[in-house]
Scaffold this active site. Structure first.
Site, PDB file in Angstrom:
ATOM      1  N   SER A 170      -7.116   2.542  12.921  1.00 52.84           N
ATOM      2  CA  SER A 170      -6.276   2.137  14.049  1.00 52.84           C
ATOM      3  C   SER A 170      -6.471   3.067  15.246  1.00 52.84           C
ATOM      4  O   SER A 170      -6.300   2.653  16.394  1.00 52.84           O
ATOM      5  CB  SER A 170      -4.804   2.142  13.634  1.00 52.84           C
ATOM      6  OG  SER A 170      -4.563   1.202  12.608  1.00 52.84           O
ATOM      7  N   THR A 204      -9.706   3.203   6.521  1.00 51.56           N
ATOM      8  CA  THR A 204      -9.343   1.916   7.131  1.00 51.56           C
ATOM      9  C   THR A 204      -7.869   1.850   7.506  1.00 51.56           C
ATOM     10  O   THR A 204      -7.407   0.821   7.994  1.00 51.56           O
ATOM     11  CB  THR A 204      -9.649   0.746   6.176  1.00 51.56           C
ATOM     12  OG1 THR A 204      -8.879   0.901   4.982  1.00 51.56           O
ATOM     13  CG2 THR A 204     -11.115   0.697   5.826  1.00 51.56           C
ATOM     14  N   ASN A 217      -4.715   9.289   1.782  1.00 54.04           N
ATOM     15  CA  ASN A 217      -5.265   8.631   2.969  1.00 54.04           C
ATOM     16  C   ASN A 217      -5.653   9.627   4.059  1.00 54.04           C
ATOM     17  O   ASN A 217      -6.811   9.738   4.424  1.00 54.04           O
ATOM     18  CB  ASN A 217      -4.263   7.620   3.530  1.00 54.04           C
ATOM     19  CG  ASN A 217      -4.364   6.278   2.842  1.00 54.04           C
ATOM     20  OD1 ASN A 217      -5.197   6.078   1.968  1.00 54.04           O
ATOM     21  ND2 ASN A 217      -3.503   5.350   3.231  1.00 54.04           N
ATOM     22  N   ASP A 268       0.812  -1.212   0.000  1.00 50.64           N
ATOM     23  CA  ASP A 268       0.000   0.000   0.000  1.00 50.64           C
ATOM     24  C   ASP A 268       0.849   1.268   0.000  1.00 50.64           C
ATOM     25  O   ASP A 268       0.503   2.264  -0.637  1.00 50.64           O
ATOM     26  CB  ASP A 268      -0.934   0.009   1.211  1.00 50.64           C
ATOM     27  CG  ASP A 268      -2.069  -0.987   1.070  1.00 50.64           C
ATOM     28  OD1 ASP A 268      -2.471  -1.267  -0.070  1.00 50.64           O
ATOM     29  OD2 ASP A 268      -2.550  -1.491   2.098  1.00 50.64           O
ATOM     30  N   GLY A 269       1.966   1.242   0.719  1.00 56.08           N
ATOM     31  CA  GLY A 269       2.831   2.408   0.746  1.00 56.08           C
ATOM     32  C   GLY A 269       3.375   2.743  -0.629  1.00 56.08           C
ATOM     33  O   GLY A 269       3.418   3.913  -1.028  1.00 56.08           O
ATOM     34  N   ASN A 276      -6.574   6.033  10.445  1.00 54.50           N
ATOM     35  CA  ASN A 276      -7.827   6.458  11.061  1.00 54.50           C
ATOM     36  C   ASN A 276      -8.508   5.326  11.820  1.00 54.50           C
ATOM     37  O   ASN A 276      -8.962   5.491  12.950  1.00 54.50           O
ATOM     38  CB  ASN A 276      -8.763   7.002   9.977  1.00 54.50           C
ATOM     39  CG  ASN A 276     -10.157   7.290  10.476  1.00 54.50           C
ATOM     40  OD1 ASN A 276     -10.380   8.225  11.233  1.00 54.50           O
ATOM     41  ND2 ASN A 276     -11.114   6.470  10.059  1.00 54.50           N
ATOM     42  N   ALA A 328      -5.641   9.220  21.290  1.00 53.39           N
ATOM     43  CA  ALA A 328      -5.369   9.266  22.729  1.00 53.39           C
ATOM     44  C   ALA A 328      -5.755  10.615  23.323  1.00 53.39           C
ATOM     45  O   ALA A 328      -4.943  11.285  23.962  1.00 53.39           O
ATOM     46  CB  ALA A 328      -3.904   8.951  23.012  1.00 53.39           C
TER      47      ALA A 328
END
Length: 253
Positions: A159, A154, A113, A43-44, A157, A178
């Site tokens: 994660s 997906t 992304n 993907d990268g 975001n 967090a």
């Protein structure tokens, strides 16, 4: 039926081996002359290829030679021309980012992304959030925050416990990482037309970096983010395995 195929591969040995095999079998047209570009990697590398070929008209078809391959098709050497002919196209608009650094410099970038703001020191970041010129949050104390497209929902975001967005949705996800104050604030869903501004509070004491699809910009004082409808990336998928299906399937795994 594409007559000119250009292959691009990541530096991973498996991708380089695939590149050698496929170019010997199908030839390798110059990028500027190609009807379609086949990206070999993960993907990268797919994101890198899309950024690198932004000015070209050819769509990009990825074949997974990496780890996850969410944006990629399965790797196979046979019947590639037939697969490219039958492939379905998805059109994605990137995010544009304008970051102002603490020394007054400005940086601009595009992201398919997400654009993320991340603390760059031992202390939590303090961010102020404005949407379409209206102050929405006076102070968010957190490890960071991001704005994600449906295509990127997906990735980082998700994660960070952000929502998965349907690929056709005219929505952006604003997700906190967090969050300490407001406690456990997860973020918001915004219209695709929204212009989001983050102002970094106490940037010298609490340094923050901005990241656009893996490219980092340190010591930012403010970051403005919005969808860029004038720019379109064309991605090809095997029938029944496009982004929309993948986004739905991801929610049931």
């Amino acid at each position: 039926m594409p007559s000119k195929i250009a292959f691009a591969a990541s530096r991973a040995p498996v991708a380089q081996a695939a590149h050698a095999t496929l170019t010997q079998r199908y030839g390798n047209a110059p990028l500027a002359e190609a009807d379609v570009i086949v990206a070999l990697g993960g993907d990268g590398f797919m994101l890198q290829t899309l950024h690198d070929t932004l000015e070209l008209l050819a769509p990009v078809y990825g074949m997974n030679c990496g780890t996850i391959g969410f944006m990629m098709n399965a790797y196979a050497e046979d019947e590639l021309v037939e697969r490219l002919t039958a492939a379905e196209e998805a059109v994605i608009n990137p995010l544009s980012m304008r970051a102002t650094h603490t020394d007054g410099r400005q940086s601009r970038a595009l992201a398919l992304n997400e654009v993320a703001l991340l603390r760059a020191g031992p202390q939590a970041a303090k961010l102020q959030i404005t949407v379409d010129g209206r102050l929405r949050m006076q102070e968010l104390v957190c490890d960071g925050a991001l704005v994600a497209t449906p295509a990127g929902s997906t990735a980082y975001n998700y994660s960070a416990h952000g929502p998965i967005l349907p690929i056709g949705a005219d929505v952006l996800a604003l997700t906190a990482m967090a969050a300490f104050r407001p406690r456990r604030w997860r973020g918001a869903l915004l219209p695709k037309t929204a212009k989001v501004r983050f102002d970094v509070l106490e940037p010298e004491k609490r340094p923050v970096m901005a990241d656009a699809d893996g490219t980092s910009y340190r010591d930012v004082a403010s970051v403005e983010i919005q969808s860029e409808p004038s720019i379109s990336h064309r991605i090809l998928f095997d029938p029944g395995h496009g982004l929309e299906e993948r986004l739905i399937s991801e929610q049931f795994t």
